[in-house]
Motif scaffolding. Structure first.
Motif, short mmCIF file in Angstrom:
data_model
loop_
_atom_site.label_atom_id
_atom_site.label_comp_id
_atom_site.label_asym_id
_atom_site.label_seq_id
_atom_site.Cartn_x
_atom_site.Cartn_y
_atom_site.Cartn_z
N SER A 1 0.82 -1.21 0.00
CA SER A 1 0.00 0.00 0.00
C SER A 1 0.86 1.26 0.00
O SER A 1 0.34 2.36 -0.10
N VAL A 2 2.19 1.09 0.12
CA VAL A 2 3.12 2.21 0.12
C VAL A 2 3.78 2.30 -1.25
O VAL A 2 4.52 1.40 -1.65
N THR A 3 3.49 3.37 -1.99
CA THR A 3 3.98 3.50 -3.36
C THR A 3 5.50 3.43 -3.43
O THR A 3 6.06 2.91 -4.40
N ALA A 4 6.19 3.93 -2.41
CA ALA A 4 7.65 3.99 -2.44
C ALA A 4 8.30 2.63 -2.29
O ALA A 4 9.50 2.48 -2.57
N LEU A 5 7.55 1.61 -1.85
CA LEU A 5 8.12 0.28 -1.68
C LEU A 5 8.02 -0.48 -3.00
O LEU A 5 6.92 -0.74 -3.48
N PRO A 6 9.15 -0.87 -3.59
CA PRO A 6 9.12 -1.50 -4.91
C PRO A 6 8.72 -2.97 -4.89
O PRO A 6 8.52 -3.56 -5.94
N GLY A 7 8.60 -3.57 -3.71
CA GLY A 7 8.30 -4.98 -3.61
C GLY A 7 9.56 -5.83 -3.55
O GLY A 7 10.68 -5.30 -3.53
N LEU A 8 9.39 -7.13 -3.50
CA LEU A 8 10.53 -8.05 -3.49
C LEU A 8 10.78 -8.60 -4.88
O LEU A 8 9.84 -8.84 -5.64
N PRO A 9 12.05 -8.80 -5.24
CA PRO A 9 12.36 -9.32 -6.58
C PRO A 9 11.93 -10.77 -6.73
O PRO A 9 11.84 -11.52 -5.76
N VAL A 10 11.68 -11.15 -7.97
CA VAL A 10 11.35 -12.53 -8.32
C VAL A 10 12.25 -12.98 -9.46
O VAL A 10 12.85 -12.16 -10.16
N SER A 11 12.33 -14.28 -9.64
CA SER A 11 12.95 -14.84 -10.83
C SER A 11 11.95 -15.77 -11.51
O SER A 11 11.00 -16.25 -10.88
N PHE A 12 12.16 -16.00 -12.79
CA PHE A 12 11.30 -16.87 -13.59
C PHE A 12 12.11 -18.06 -14.07
O PHE A 12 13.28 -17.93 -14.44
N SER A 13 11.50 -19.22 -14.07
CA SER A 13 12.16 -20.42 -14.57
C SER A 13 11.11 -21.33 -15.19
O SER A 13 9.91 -21.20 -14.90
N TYR A 14 11.55 -22.24 -16.03
CA TYR A 14 10.64 -23.19 -16.63
C TYR A 14 10.53 -24.43 -15.74
O TYR A 14 11.52 -24.86 -15.14
N PRO A 15 9.34 -25.02 -15.64
CA PRO A 15 9.17 -26.21 -14.79
C PRO A 15 10.06 -27.37 -15.22
O PRO A 15 10.47 -28.18 -14.38
N TYR A 16 10.34 -27.46 -16.51
CA TYR A 16 11.20 -28.53 -17.04
C TYR A 16 12.32 -27.89 -17.85
O TYR A 16 12.16 -26.79 -18.39
N PRO A 17 13.46 -28.55 -17.96
CA PRO A 17 14.61 -27.95 -18.66
C PRO A 17 14.28 -27.60 -20.11
O PRO A 17 13.78 -28.43 -20.86
N LEU A 18 14.56 -26.37 -20.47
CA LEU A 18 14.41 -25.92 -21.85
C LEU A 18 15.67 -25.15 -22.24
O LEU A 18 16.28 -24.48 -21.41
N MET A 19 16.04 -25.27 -23.51
CA MET A 19 17.22 -24.55 -23.99
C MET A 19 16.82 -23.14 -24.40
O MET A 19 16.95 -22.75 -25.55
N ASP A 20 16.33 -22.37 -23.46
CA ASP A 20 15.88 -21.02 -23.76
C ASP A 20 16.14 -20.15 -22.55
O ASP A 20 15.72 -20.47 -21.43
N THR A 21 16.85 -19.05 -22.75
CA THR A 21 17.15 -18.13 -21.65
C THR A 21 16.11 -17.02 -21.54
O THR A 21 16.16 -16.24 -20.60
N TYR A 22 15.19 -16.96 -22.52
CA TYR A 22 14.14 -15.95 -22.49
C TYR A 22 12.88 -16.51 -21.81
O TYR A 22 12.58 -17.70 -21.90
N VAL A 23 12.14 -15.61 -21.18
CA VAL A 23 10.83 -15.96 -20.64
C VAL A 23 9.80 -15.58 -21.70
O VAL A 23 9.61 -14.40 -21.99
N ASN A 24 9.18 -16.57 -22.29
CA ASN A 24 8.31 -16.32 -23.42
C ASN A 24 6.86 -16.12 -23.01
O ASN A 24 6.38 -16.72 -22.04
N GLU A 25 6.18 -15.26 -23.76
CA GLU A 25 4.75 -15.06 -23.54
C GLU A 25 4.01 -16.38 -23.78
O GLU A 25 4.28 -17.10 -24.73
N GLY A 26 3.07 -16.67 -22.89
CA GLY A 26 2.20 -17.81 -23.10
C GLY A 26 2.77 -19.16 -22.68
O GLY A 26 2.05 -20.16 -22.74
N GLN A 27 4.04 -19.21 -22.26
CA GLN A 27 4.60 -20.48 -21.81
C GLN A 27 4.57 -20.57 -20.29
O GLN A 27 4.73 -19.57 -19.58
N ALA A 28 4.37 -21.79 -19.79
CA ALA A 28 4.29 -21.99 -18.35
C ALA A 28 5.64 -21.76 -17.69
O ALA A 28 6.66 -22.29 -18.14
N VAL A 29 5.64 -20.93 -16.66
CA VAL A 29 6.86 -20.66 -15.89
C VAL A 29 6.55 -20.70 -14.40
O VAL A 29 5.40 -20.56 -13.98
N ASN A 30 7.59 -20.92 -13.63
CA ASN A 30 7.50 -20.77 -12.18
C ASN A 30 7.94 -19.36 -11.81
O ASN A 30 8.82 -18.78 -12.46
#
Length: 226
Positions: A75-104
């Motif tokens: 509720s405090v605009t000045a707080l940016p939140g906590l960082p997250v990372s994205f990963s694929y549930p199963y190994p993929l040879m892709d370093t990009y996070v793609n639209e529409g694909q399942a990620v954690n």
């Protein structure tokens, strides 16, 4: 002695299938218009500059029990939140996070308000006590389907793109939460509640846990009144 050829052939087939699975997808973009990377960390923030709140933080969804934690917008605009990372549930040879694909999605911060026995992966509440609009919780498992999320482009806006987060069962939206009505993330099919977001890259490319900023510590120190 059994030949290793069948195993090698299987591994090659698996790698090719993973490569094919990523074709035809467009990478989601951060606020600098760069592809979102699985090797980097990001702040998920409301896309609208008129938003009255900050980024996303772990927070209880009810008074008792406090665990597992849910996810709410500060509720405090000045707080940016906590960082997250994205990963694929199963190994993929892709370093990009793609639209529409399942990620954690996983929180990456040394600051944490408790409930350390739970993982920091996001999940949809599938417990018997879940409401019709189940909460998005922390404590997921990488290969469980209720821990799979997708980034989908919603619309363009000045200086970037607005995205929404979806699951196999619906769209991520917000409702007034139990702590000062701060927006709480839930799974919903009500388009009016859709939570539009942008992704701000932090601390460059790293696979290490992000060091905790003073603002993050302040926000979690104010718990639950962020």
């Amino acid at each position: 002695m059994m030949s290793s050829f069948p195993l090698v052939s299987f591994l090659i087939t698996l790698m090719l299938a993973a490569a094919v699975c990523t074709q035809g997808y467009e990478p989601a973009l951060d606020t600098a218009e760069n592809p979102i990377l699985t090797s980097a960390q990001y702040l998920i923030q409301p896309y609208s500059p008129r938003s009255n709140g900050g980024g996303l933080l772990p927070v209880p969804v009810k008074l008792l029990p406090l665990c597992p934690l849910g996810i709410s917008q500060s509720s405090v605009t000045a707080l940016p939140g906590l960082p997250v990372s994205f990963s694929y549930p199963y190994p993929l040879m892709d370093t990009y996070v793609n639209e529409g694909q399942a990620v954690n999605i996983e929180f990456r911060s040394e600051a944490w308000p408790g409930c350390e026995e739970f993982s920091k992966y996001w999940e949809v509440d599938e417990s018997s006590s879940a409401s019709e609009e189940p909460a998005i919780l922390v404590g997921g498992k990488k290969r469980e389907r209720n821990s799979w999320f997708r980034i989908e482009r919603k619309e363009n806006f000045v200086g970037g793109n607005a995205y929404k987060l979806t699951t196999l069962a619906g769209t991520i939206g917000t409702i007034p939460g139990p702590w000062e009505n701060a927006p709480q993330l839930v799974l919903t099919n009500d388009t009016a509640k859709t939570f539009l977001v942008k992704f701000h890259k932090v601390h460059g490319d790293t696979t290490a846990t992000t060091s905790t900023s003073r603002l993050e510590k302040l926000g979690l120190g104010m718990f639950p009144f962020y």
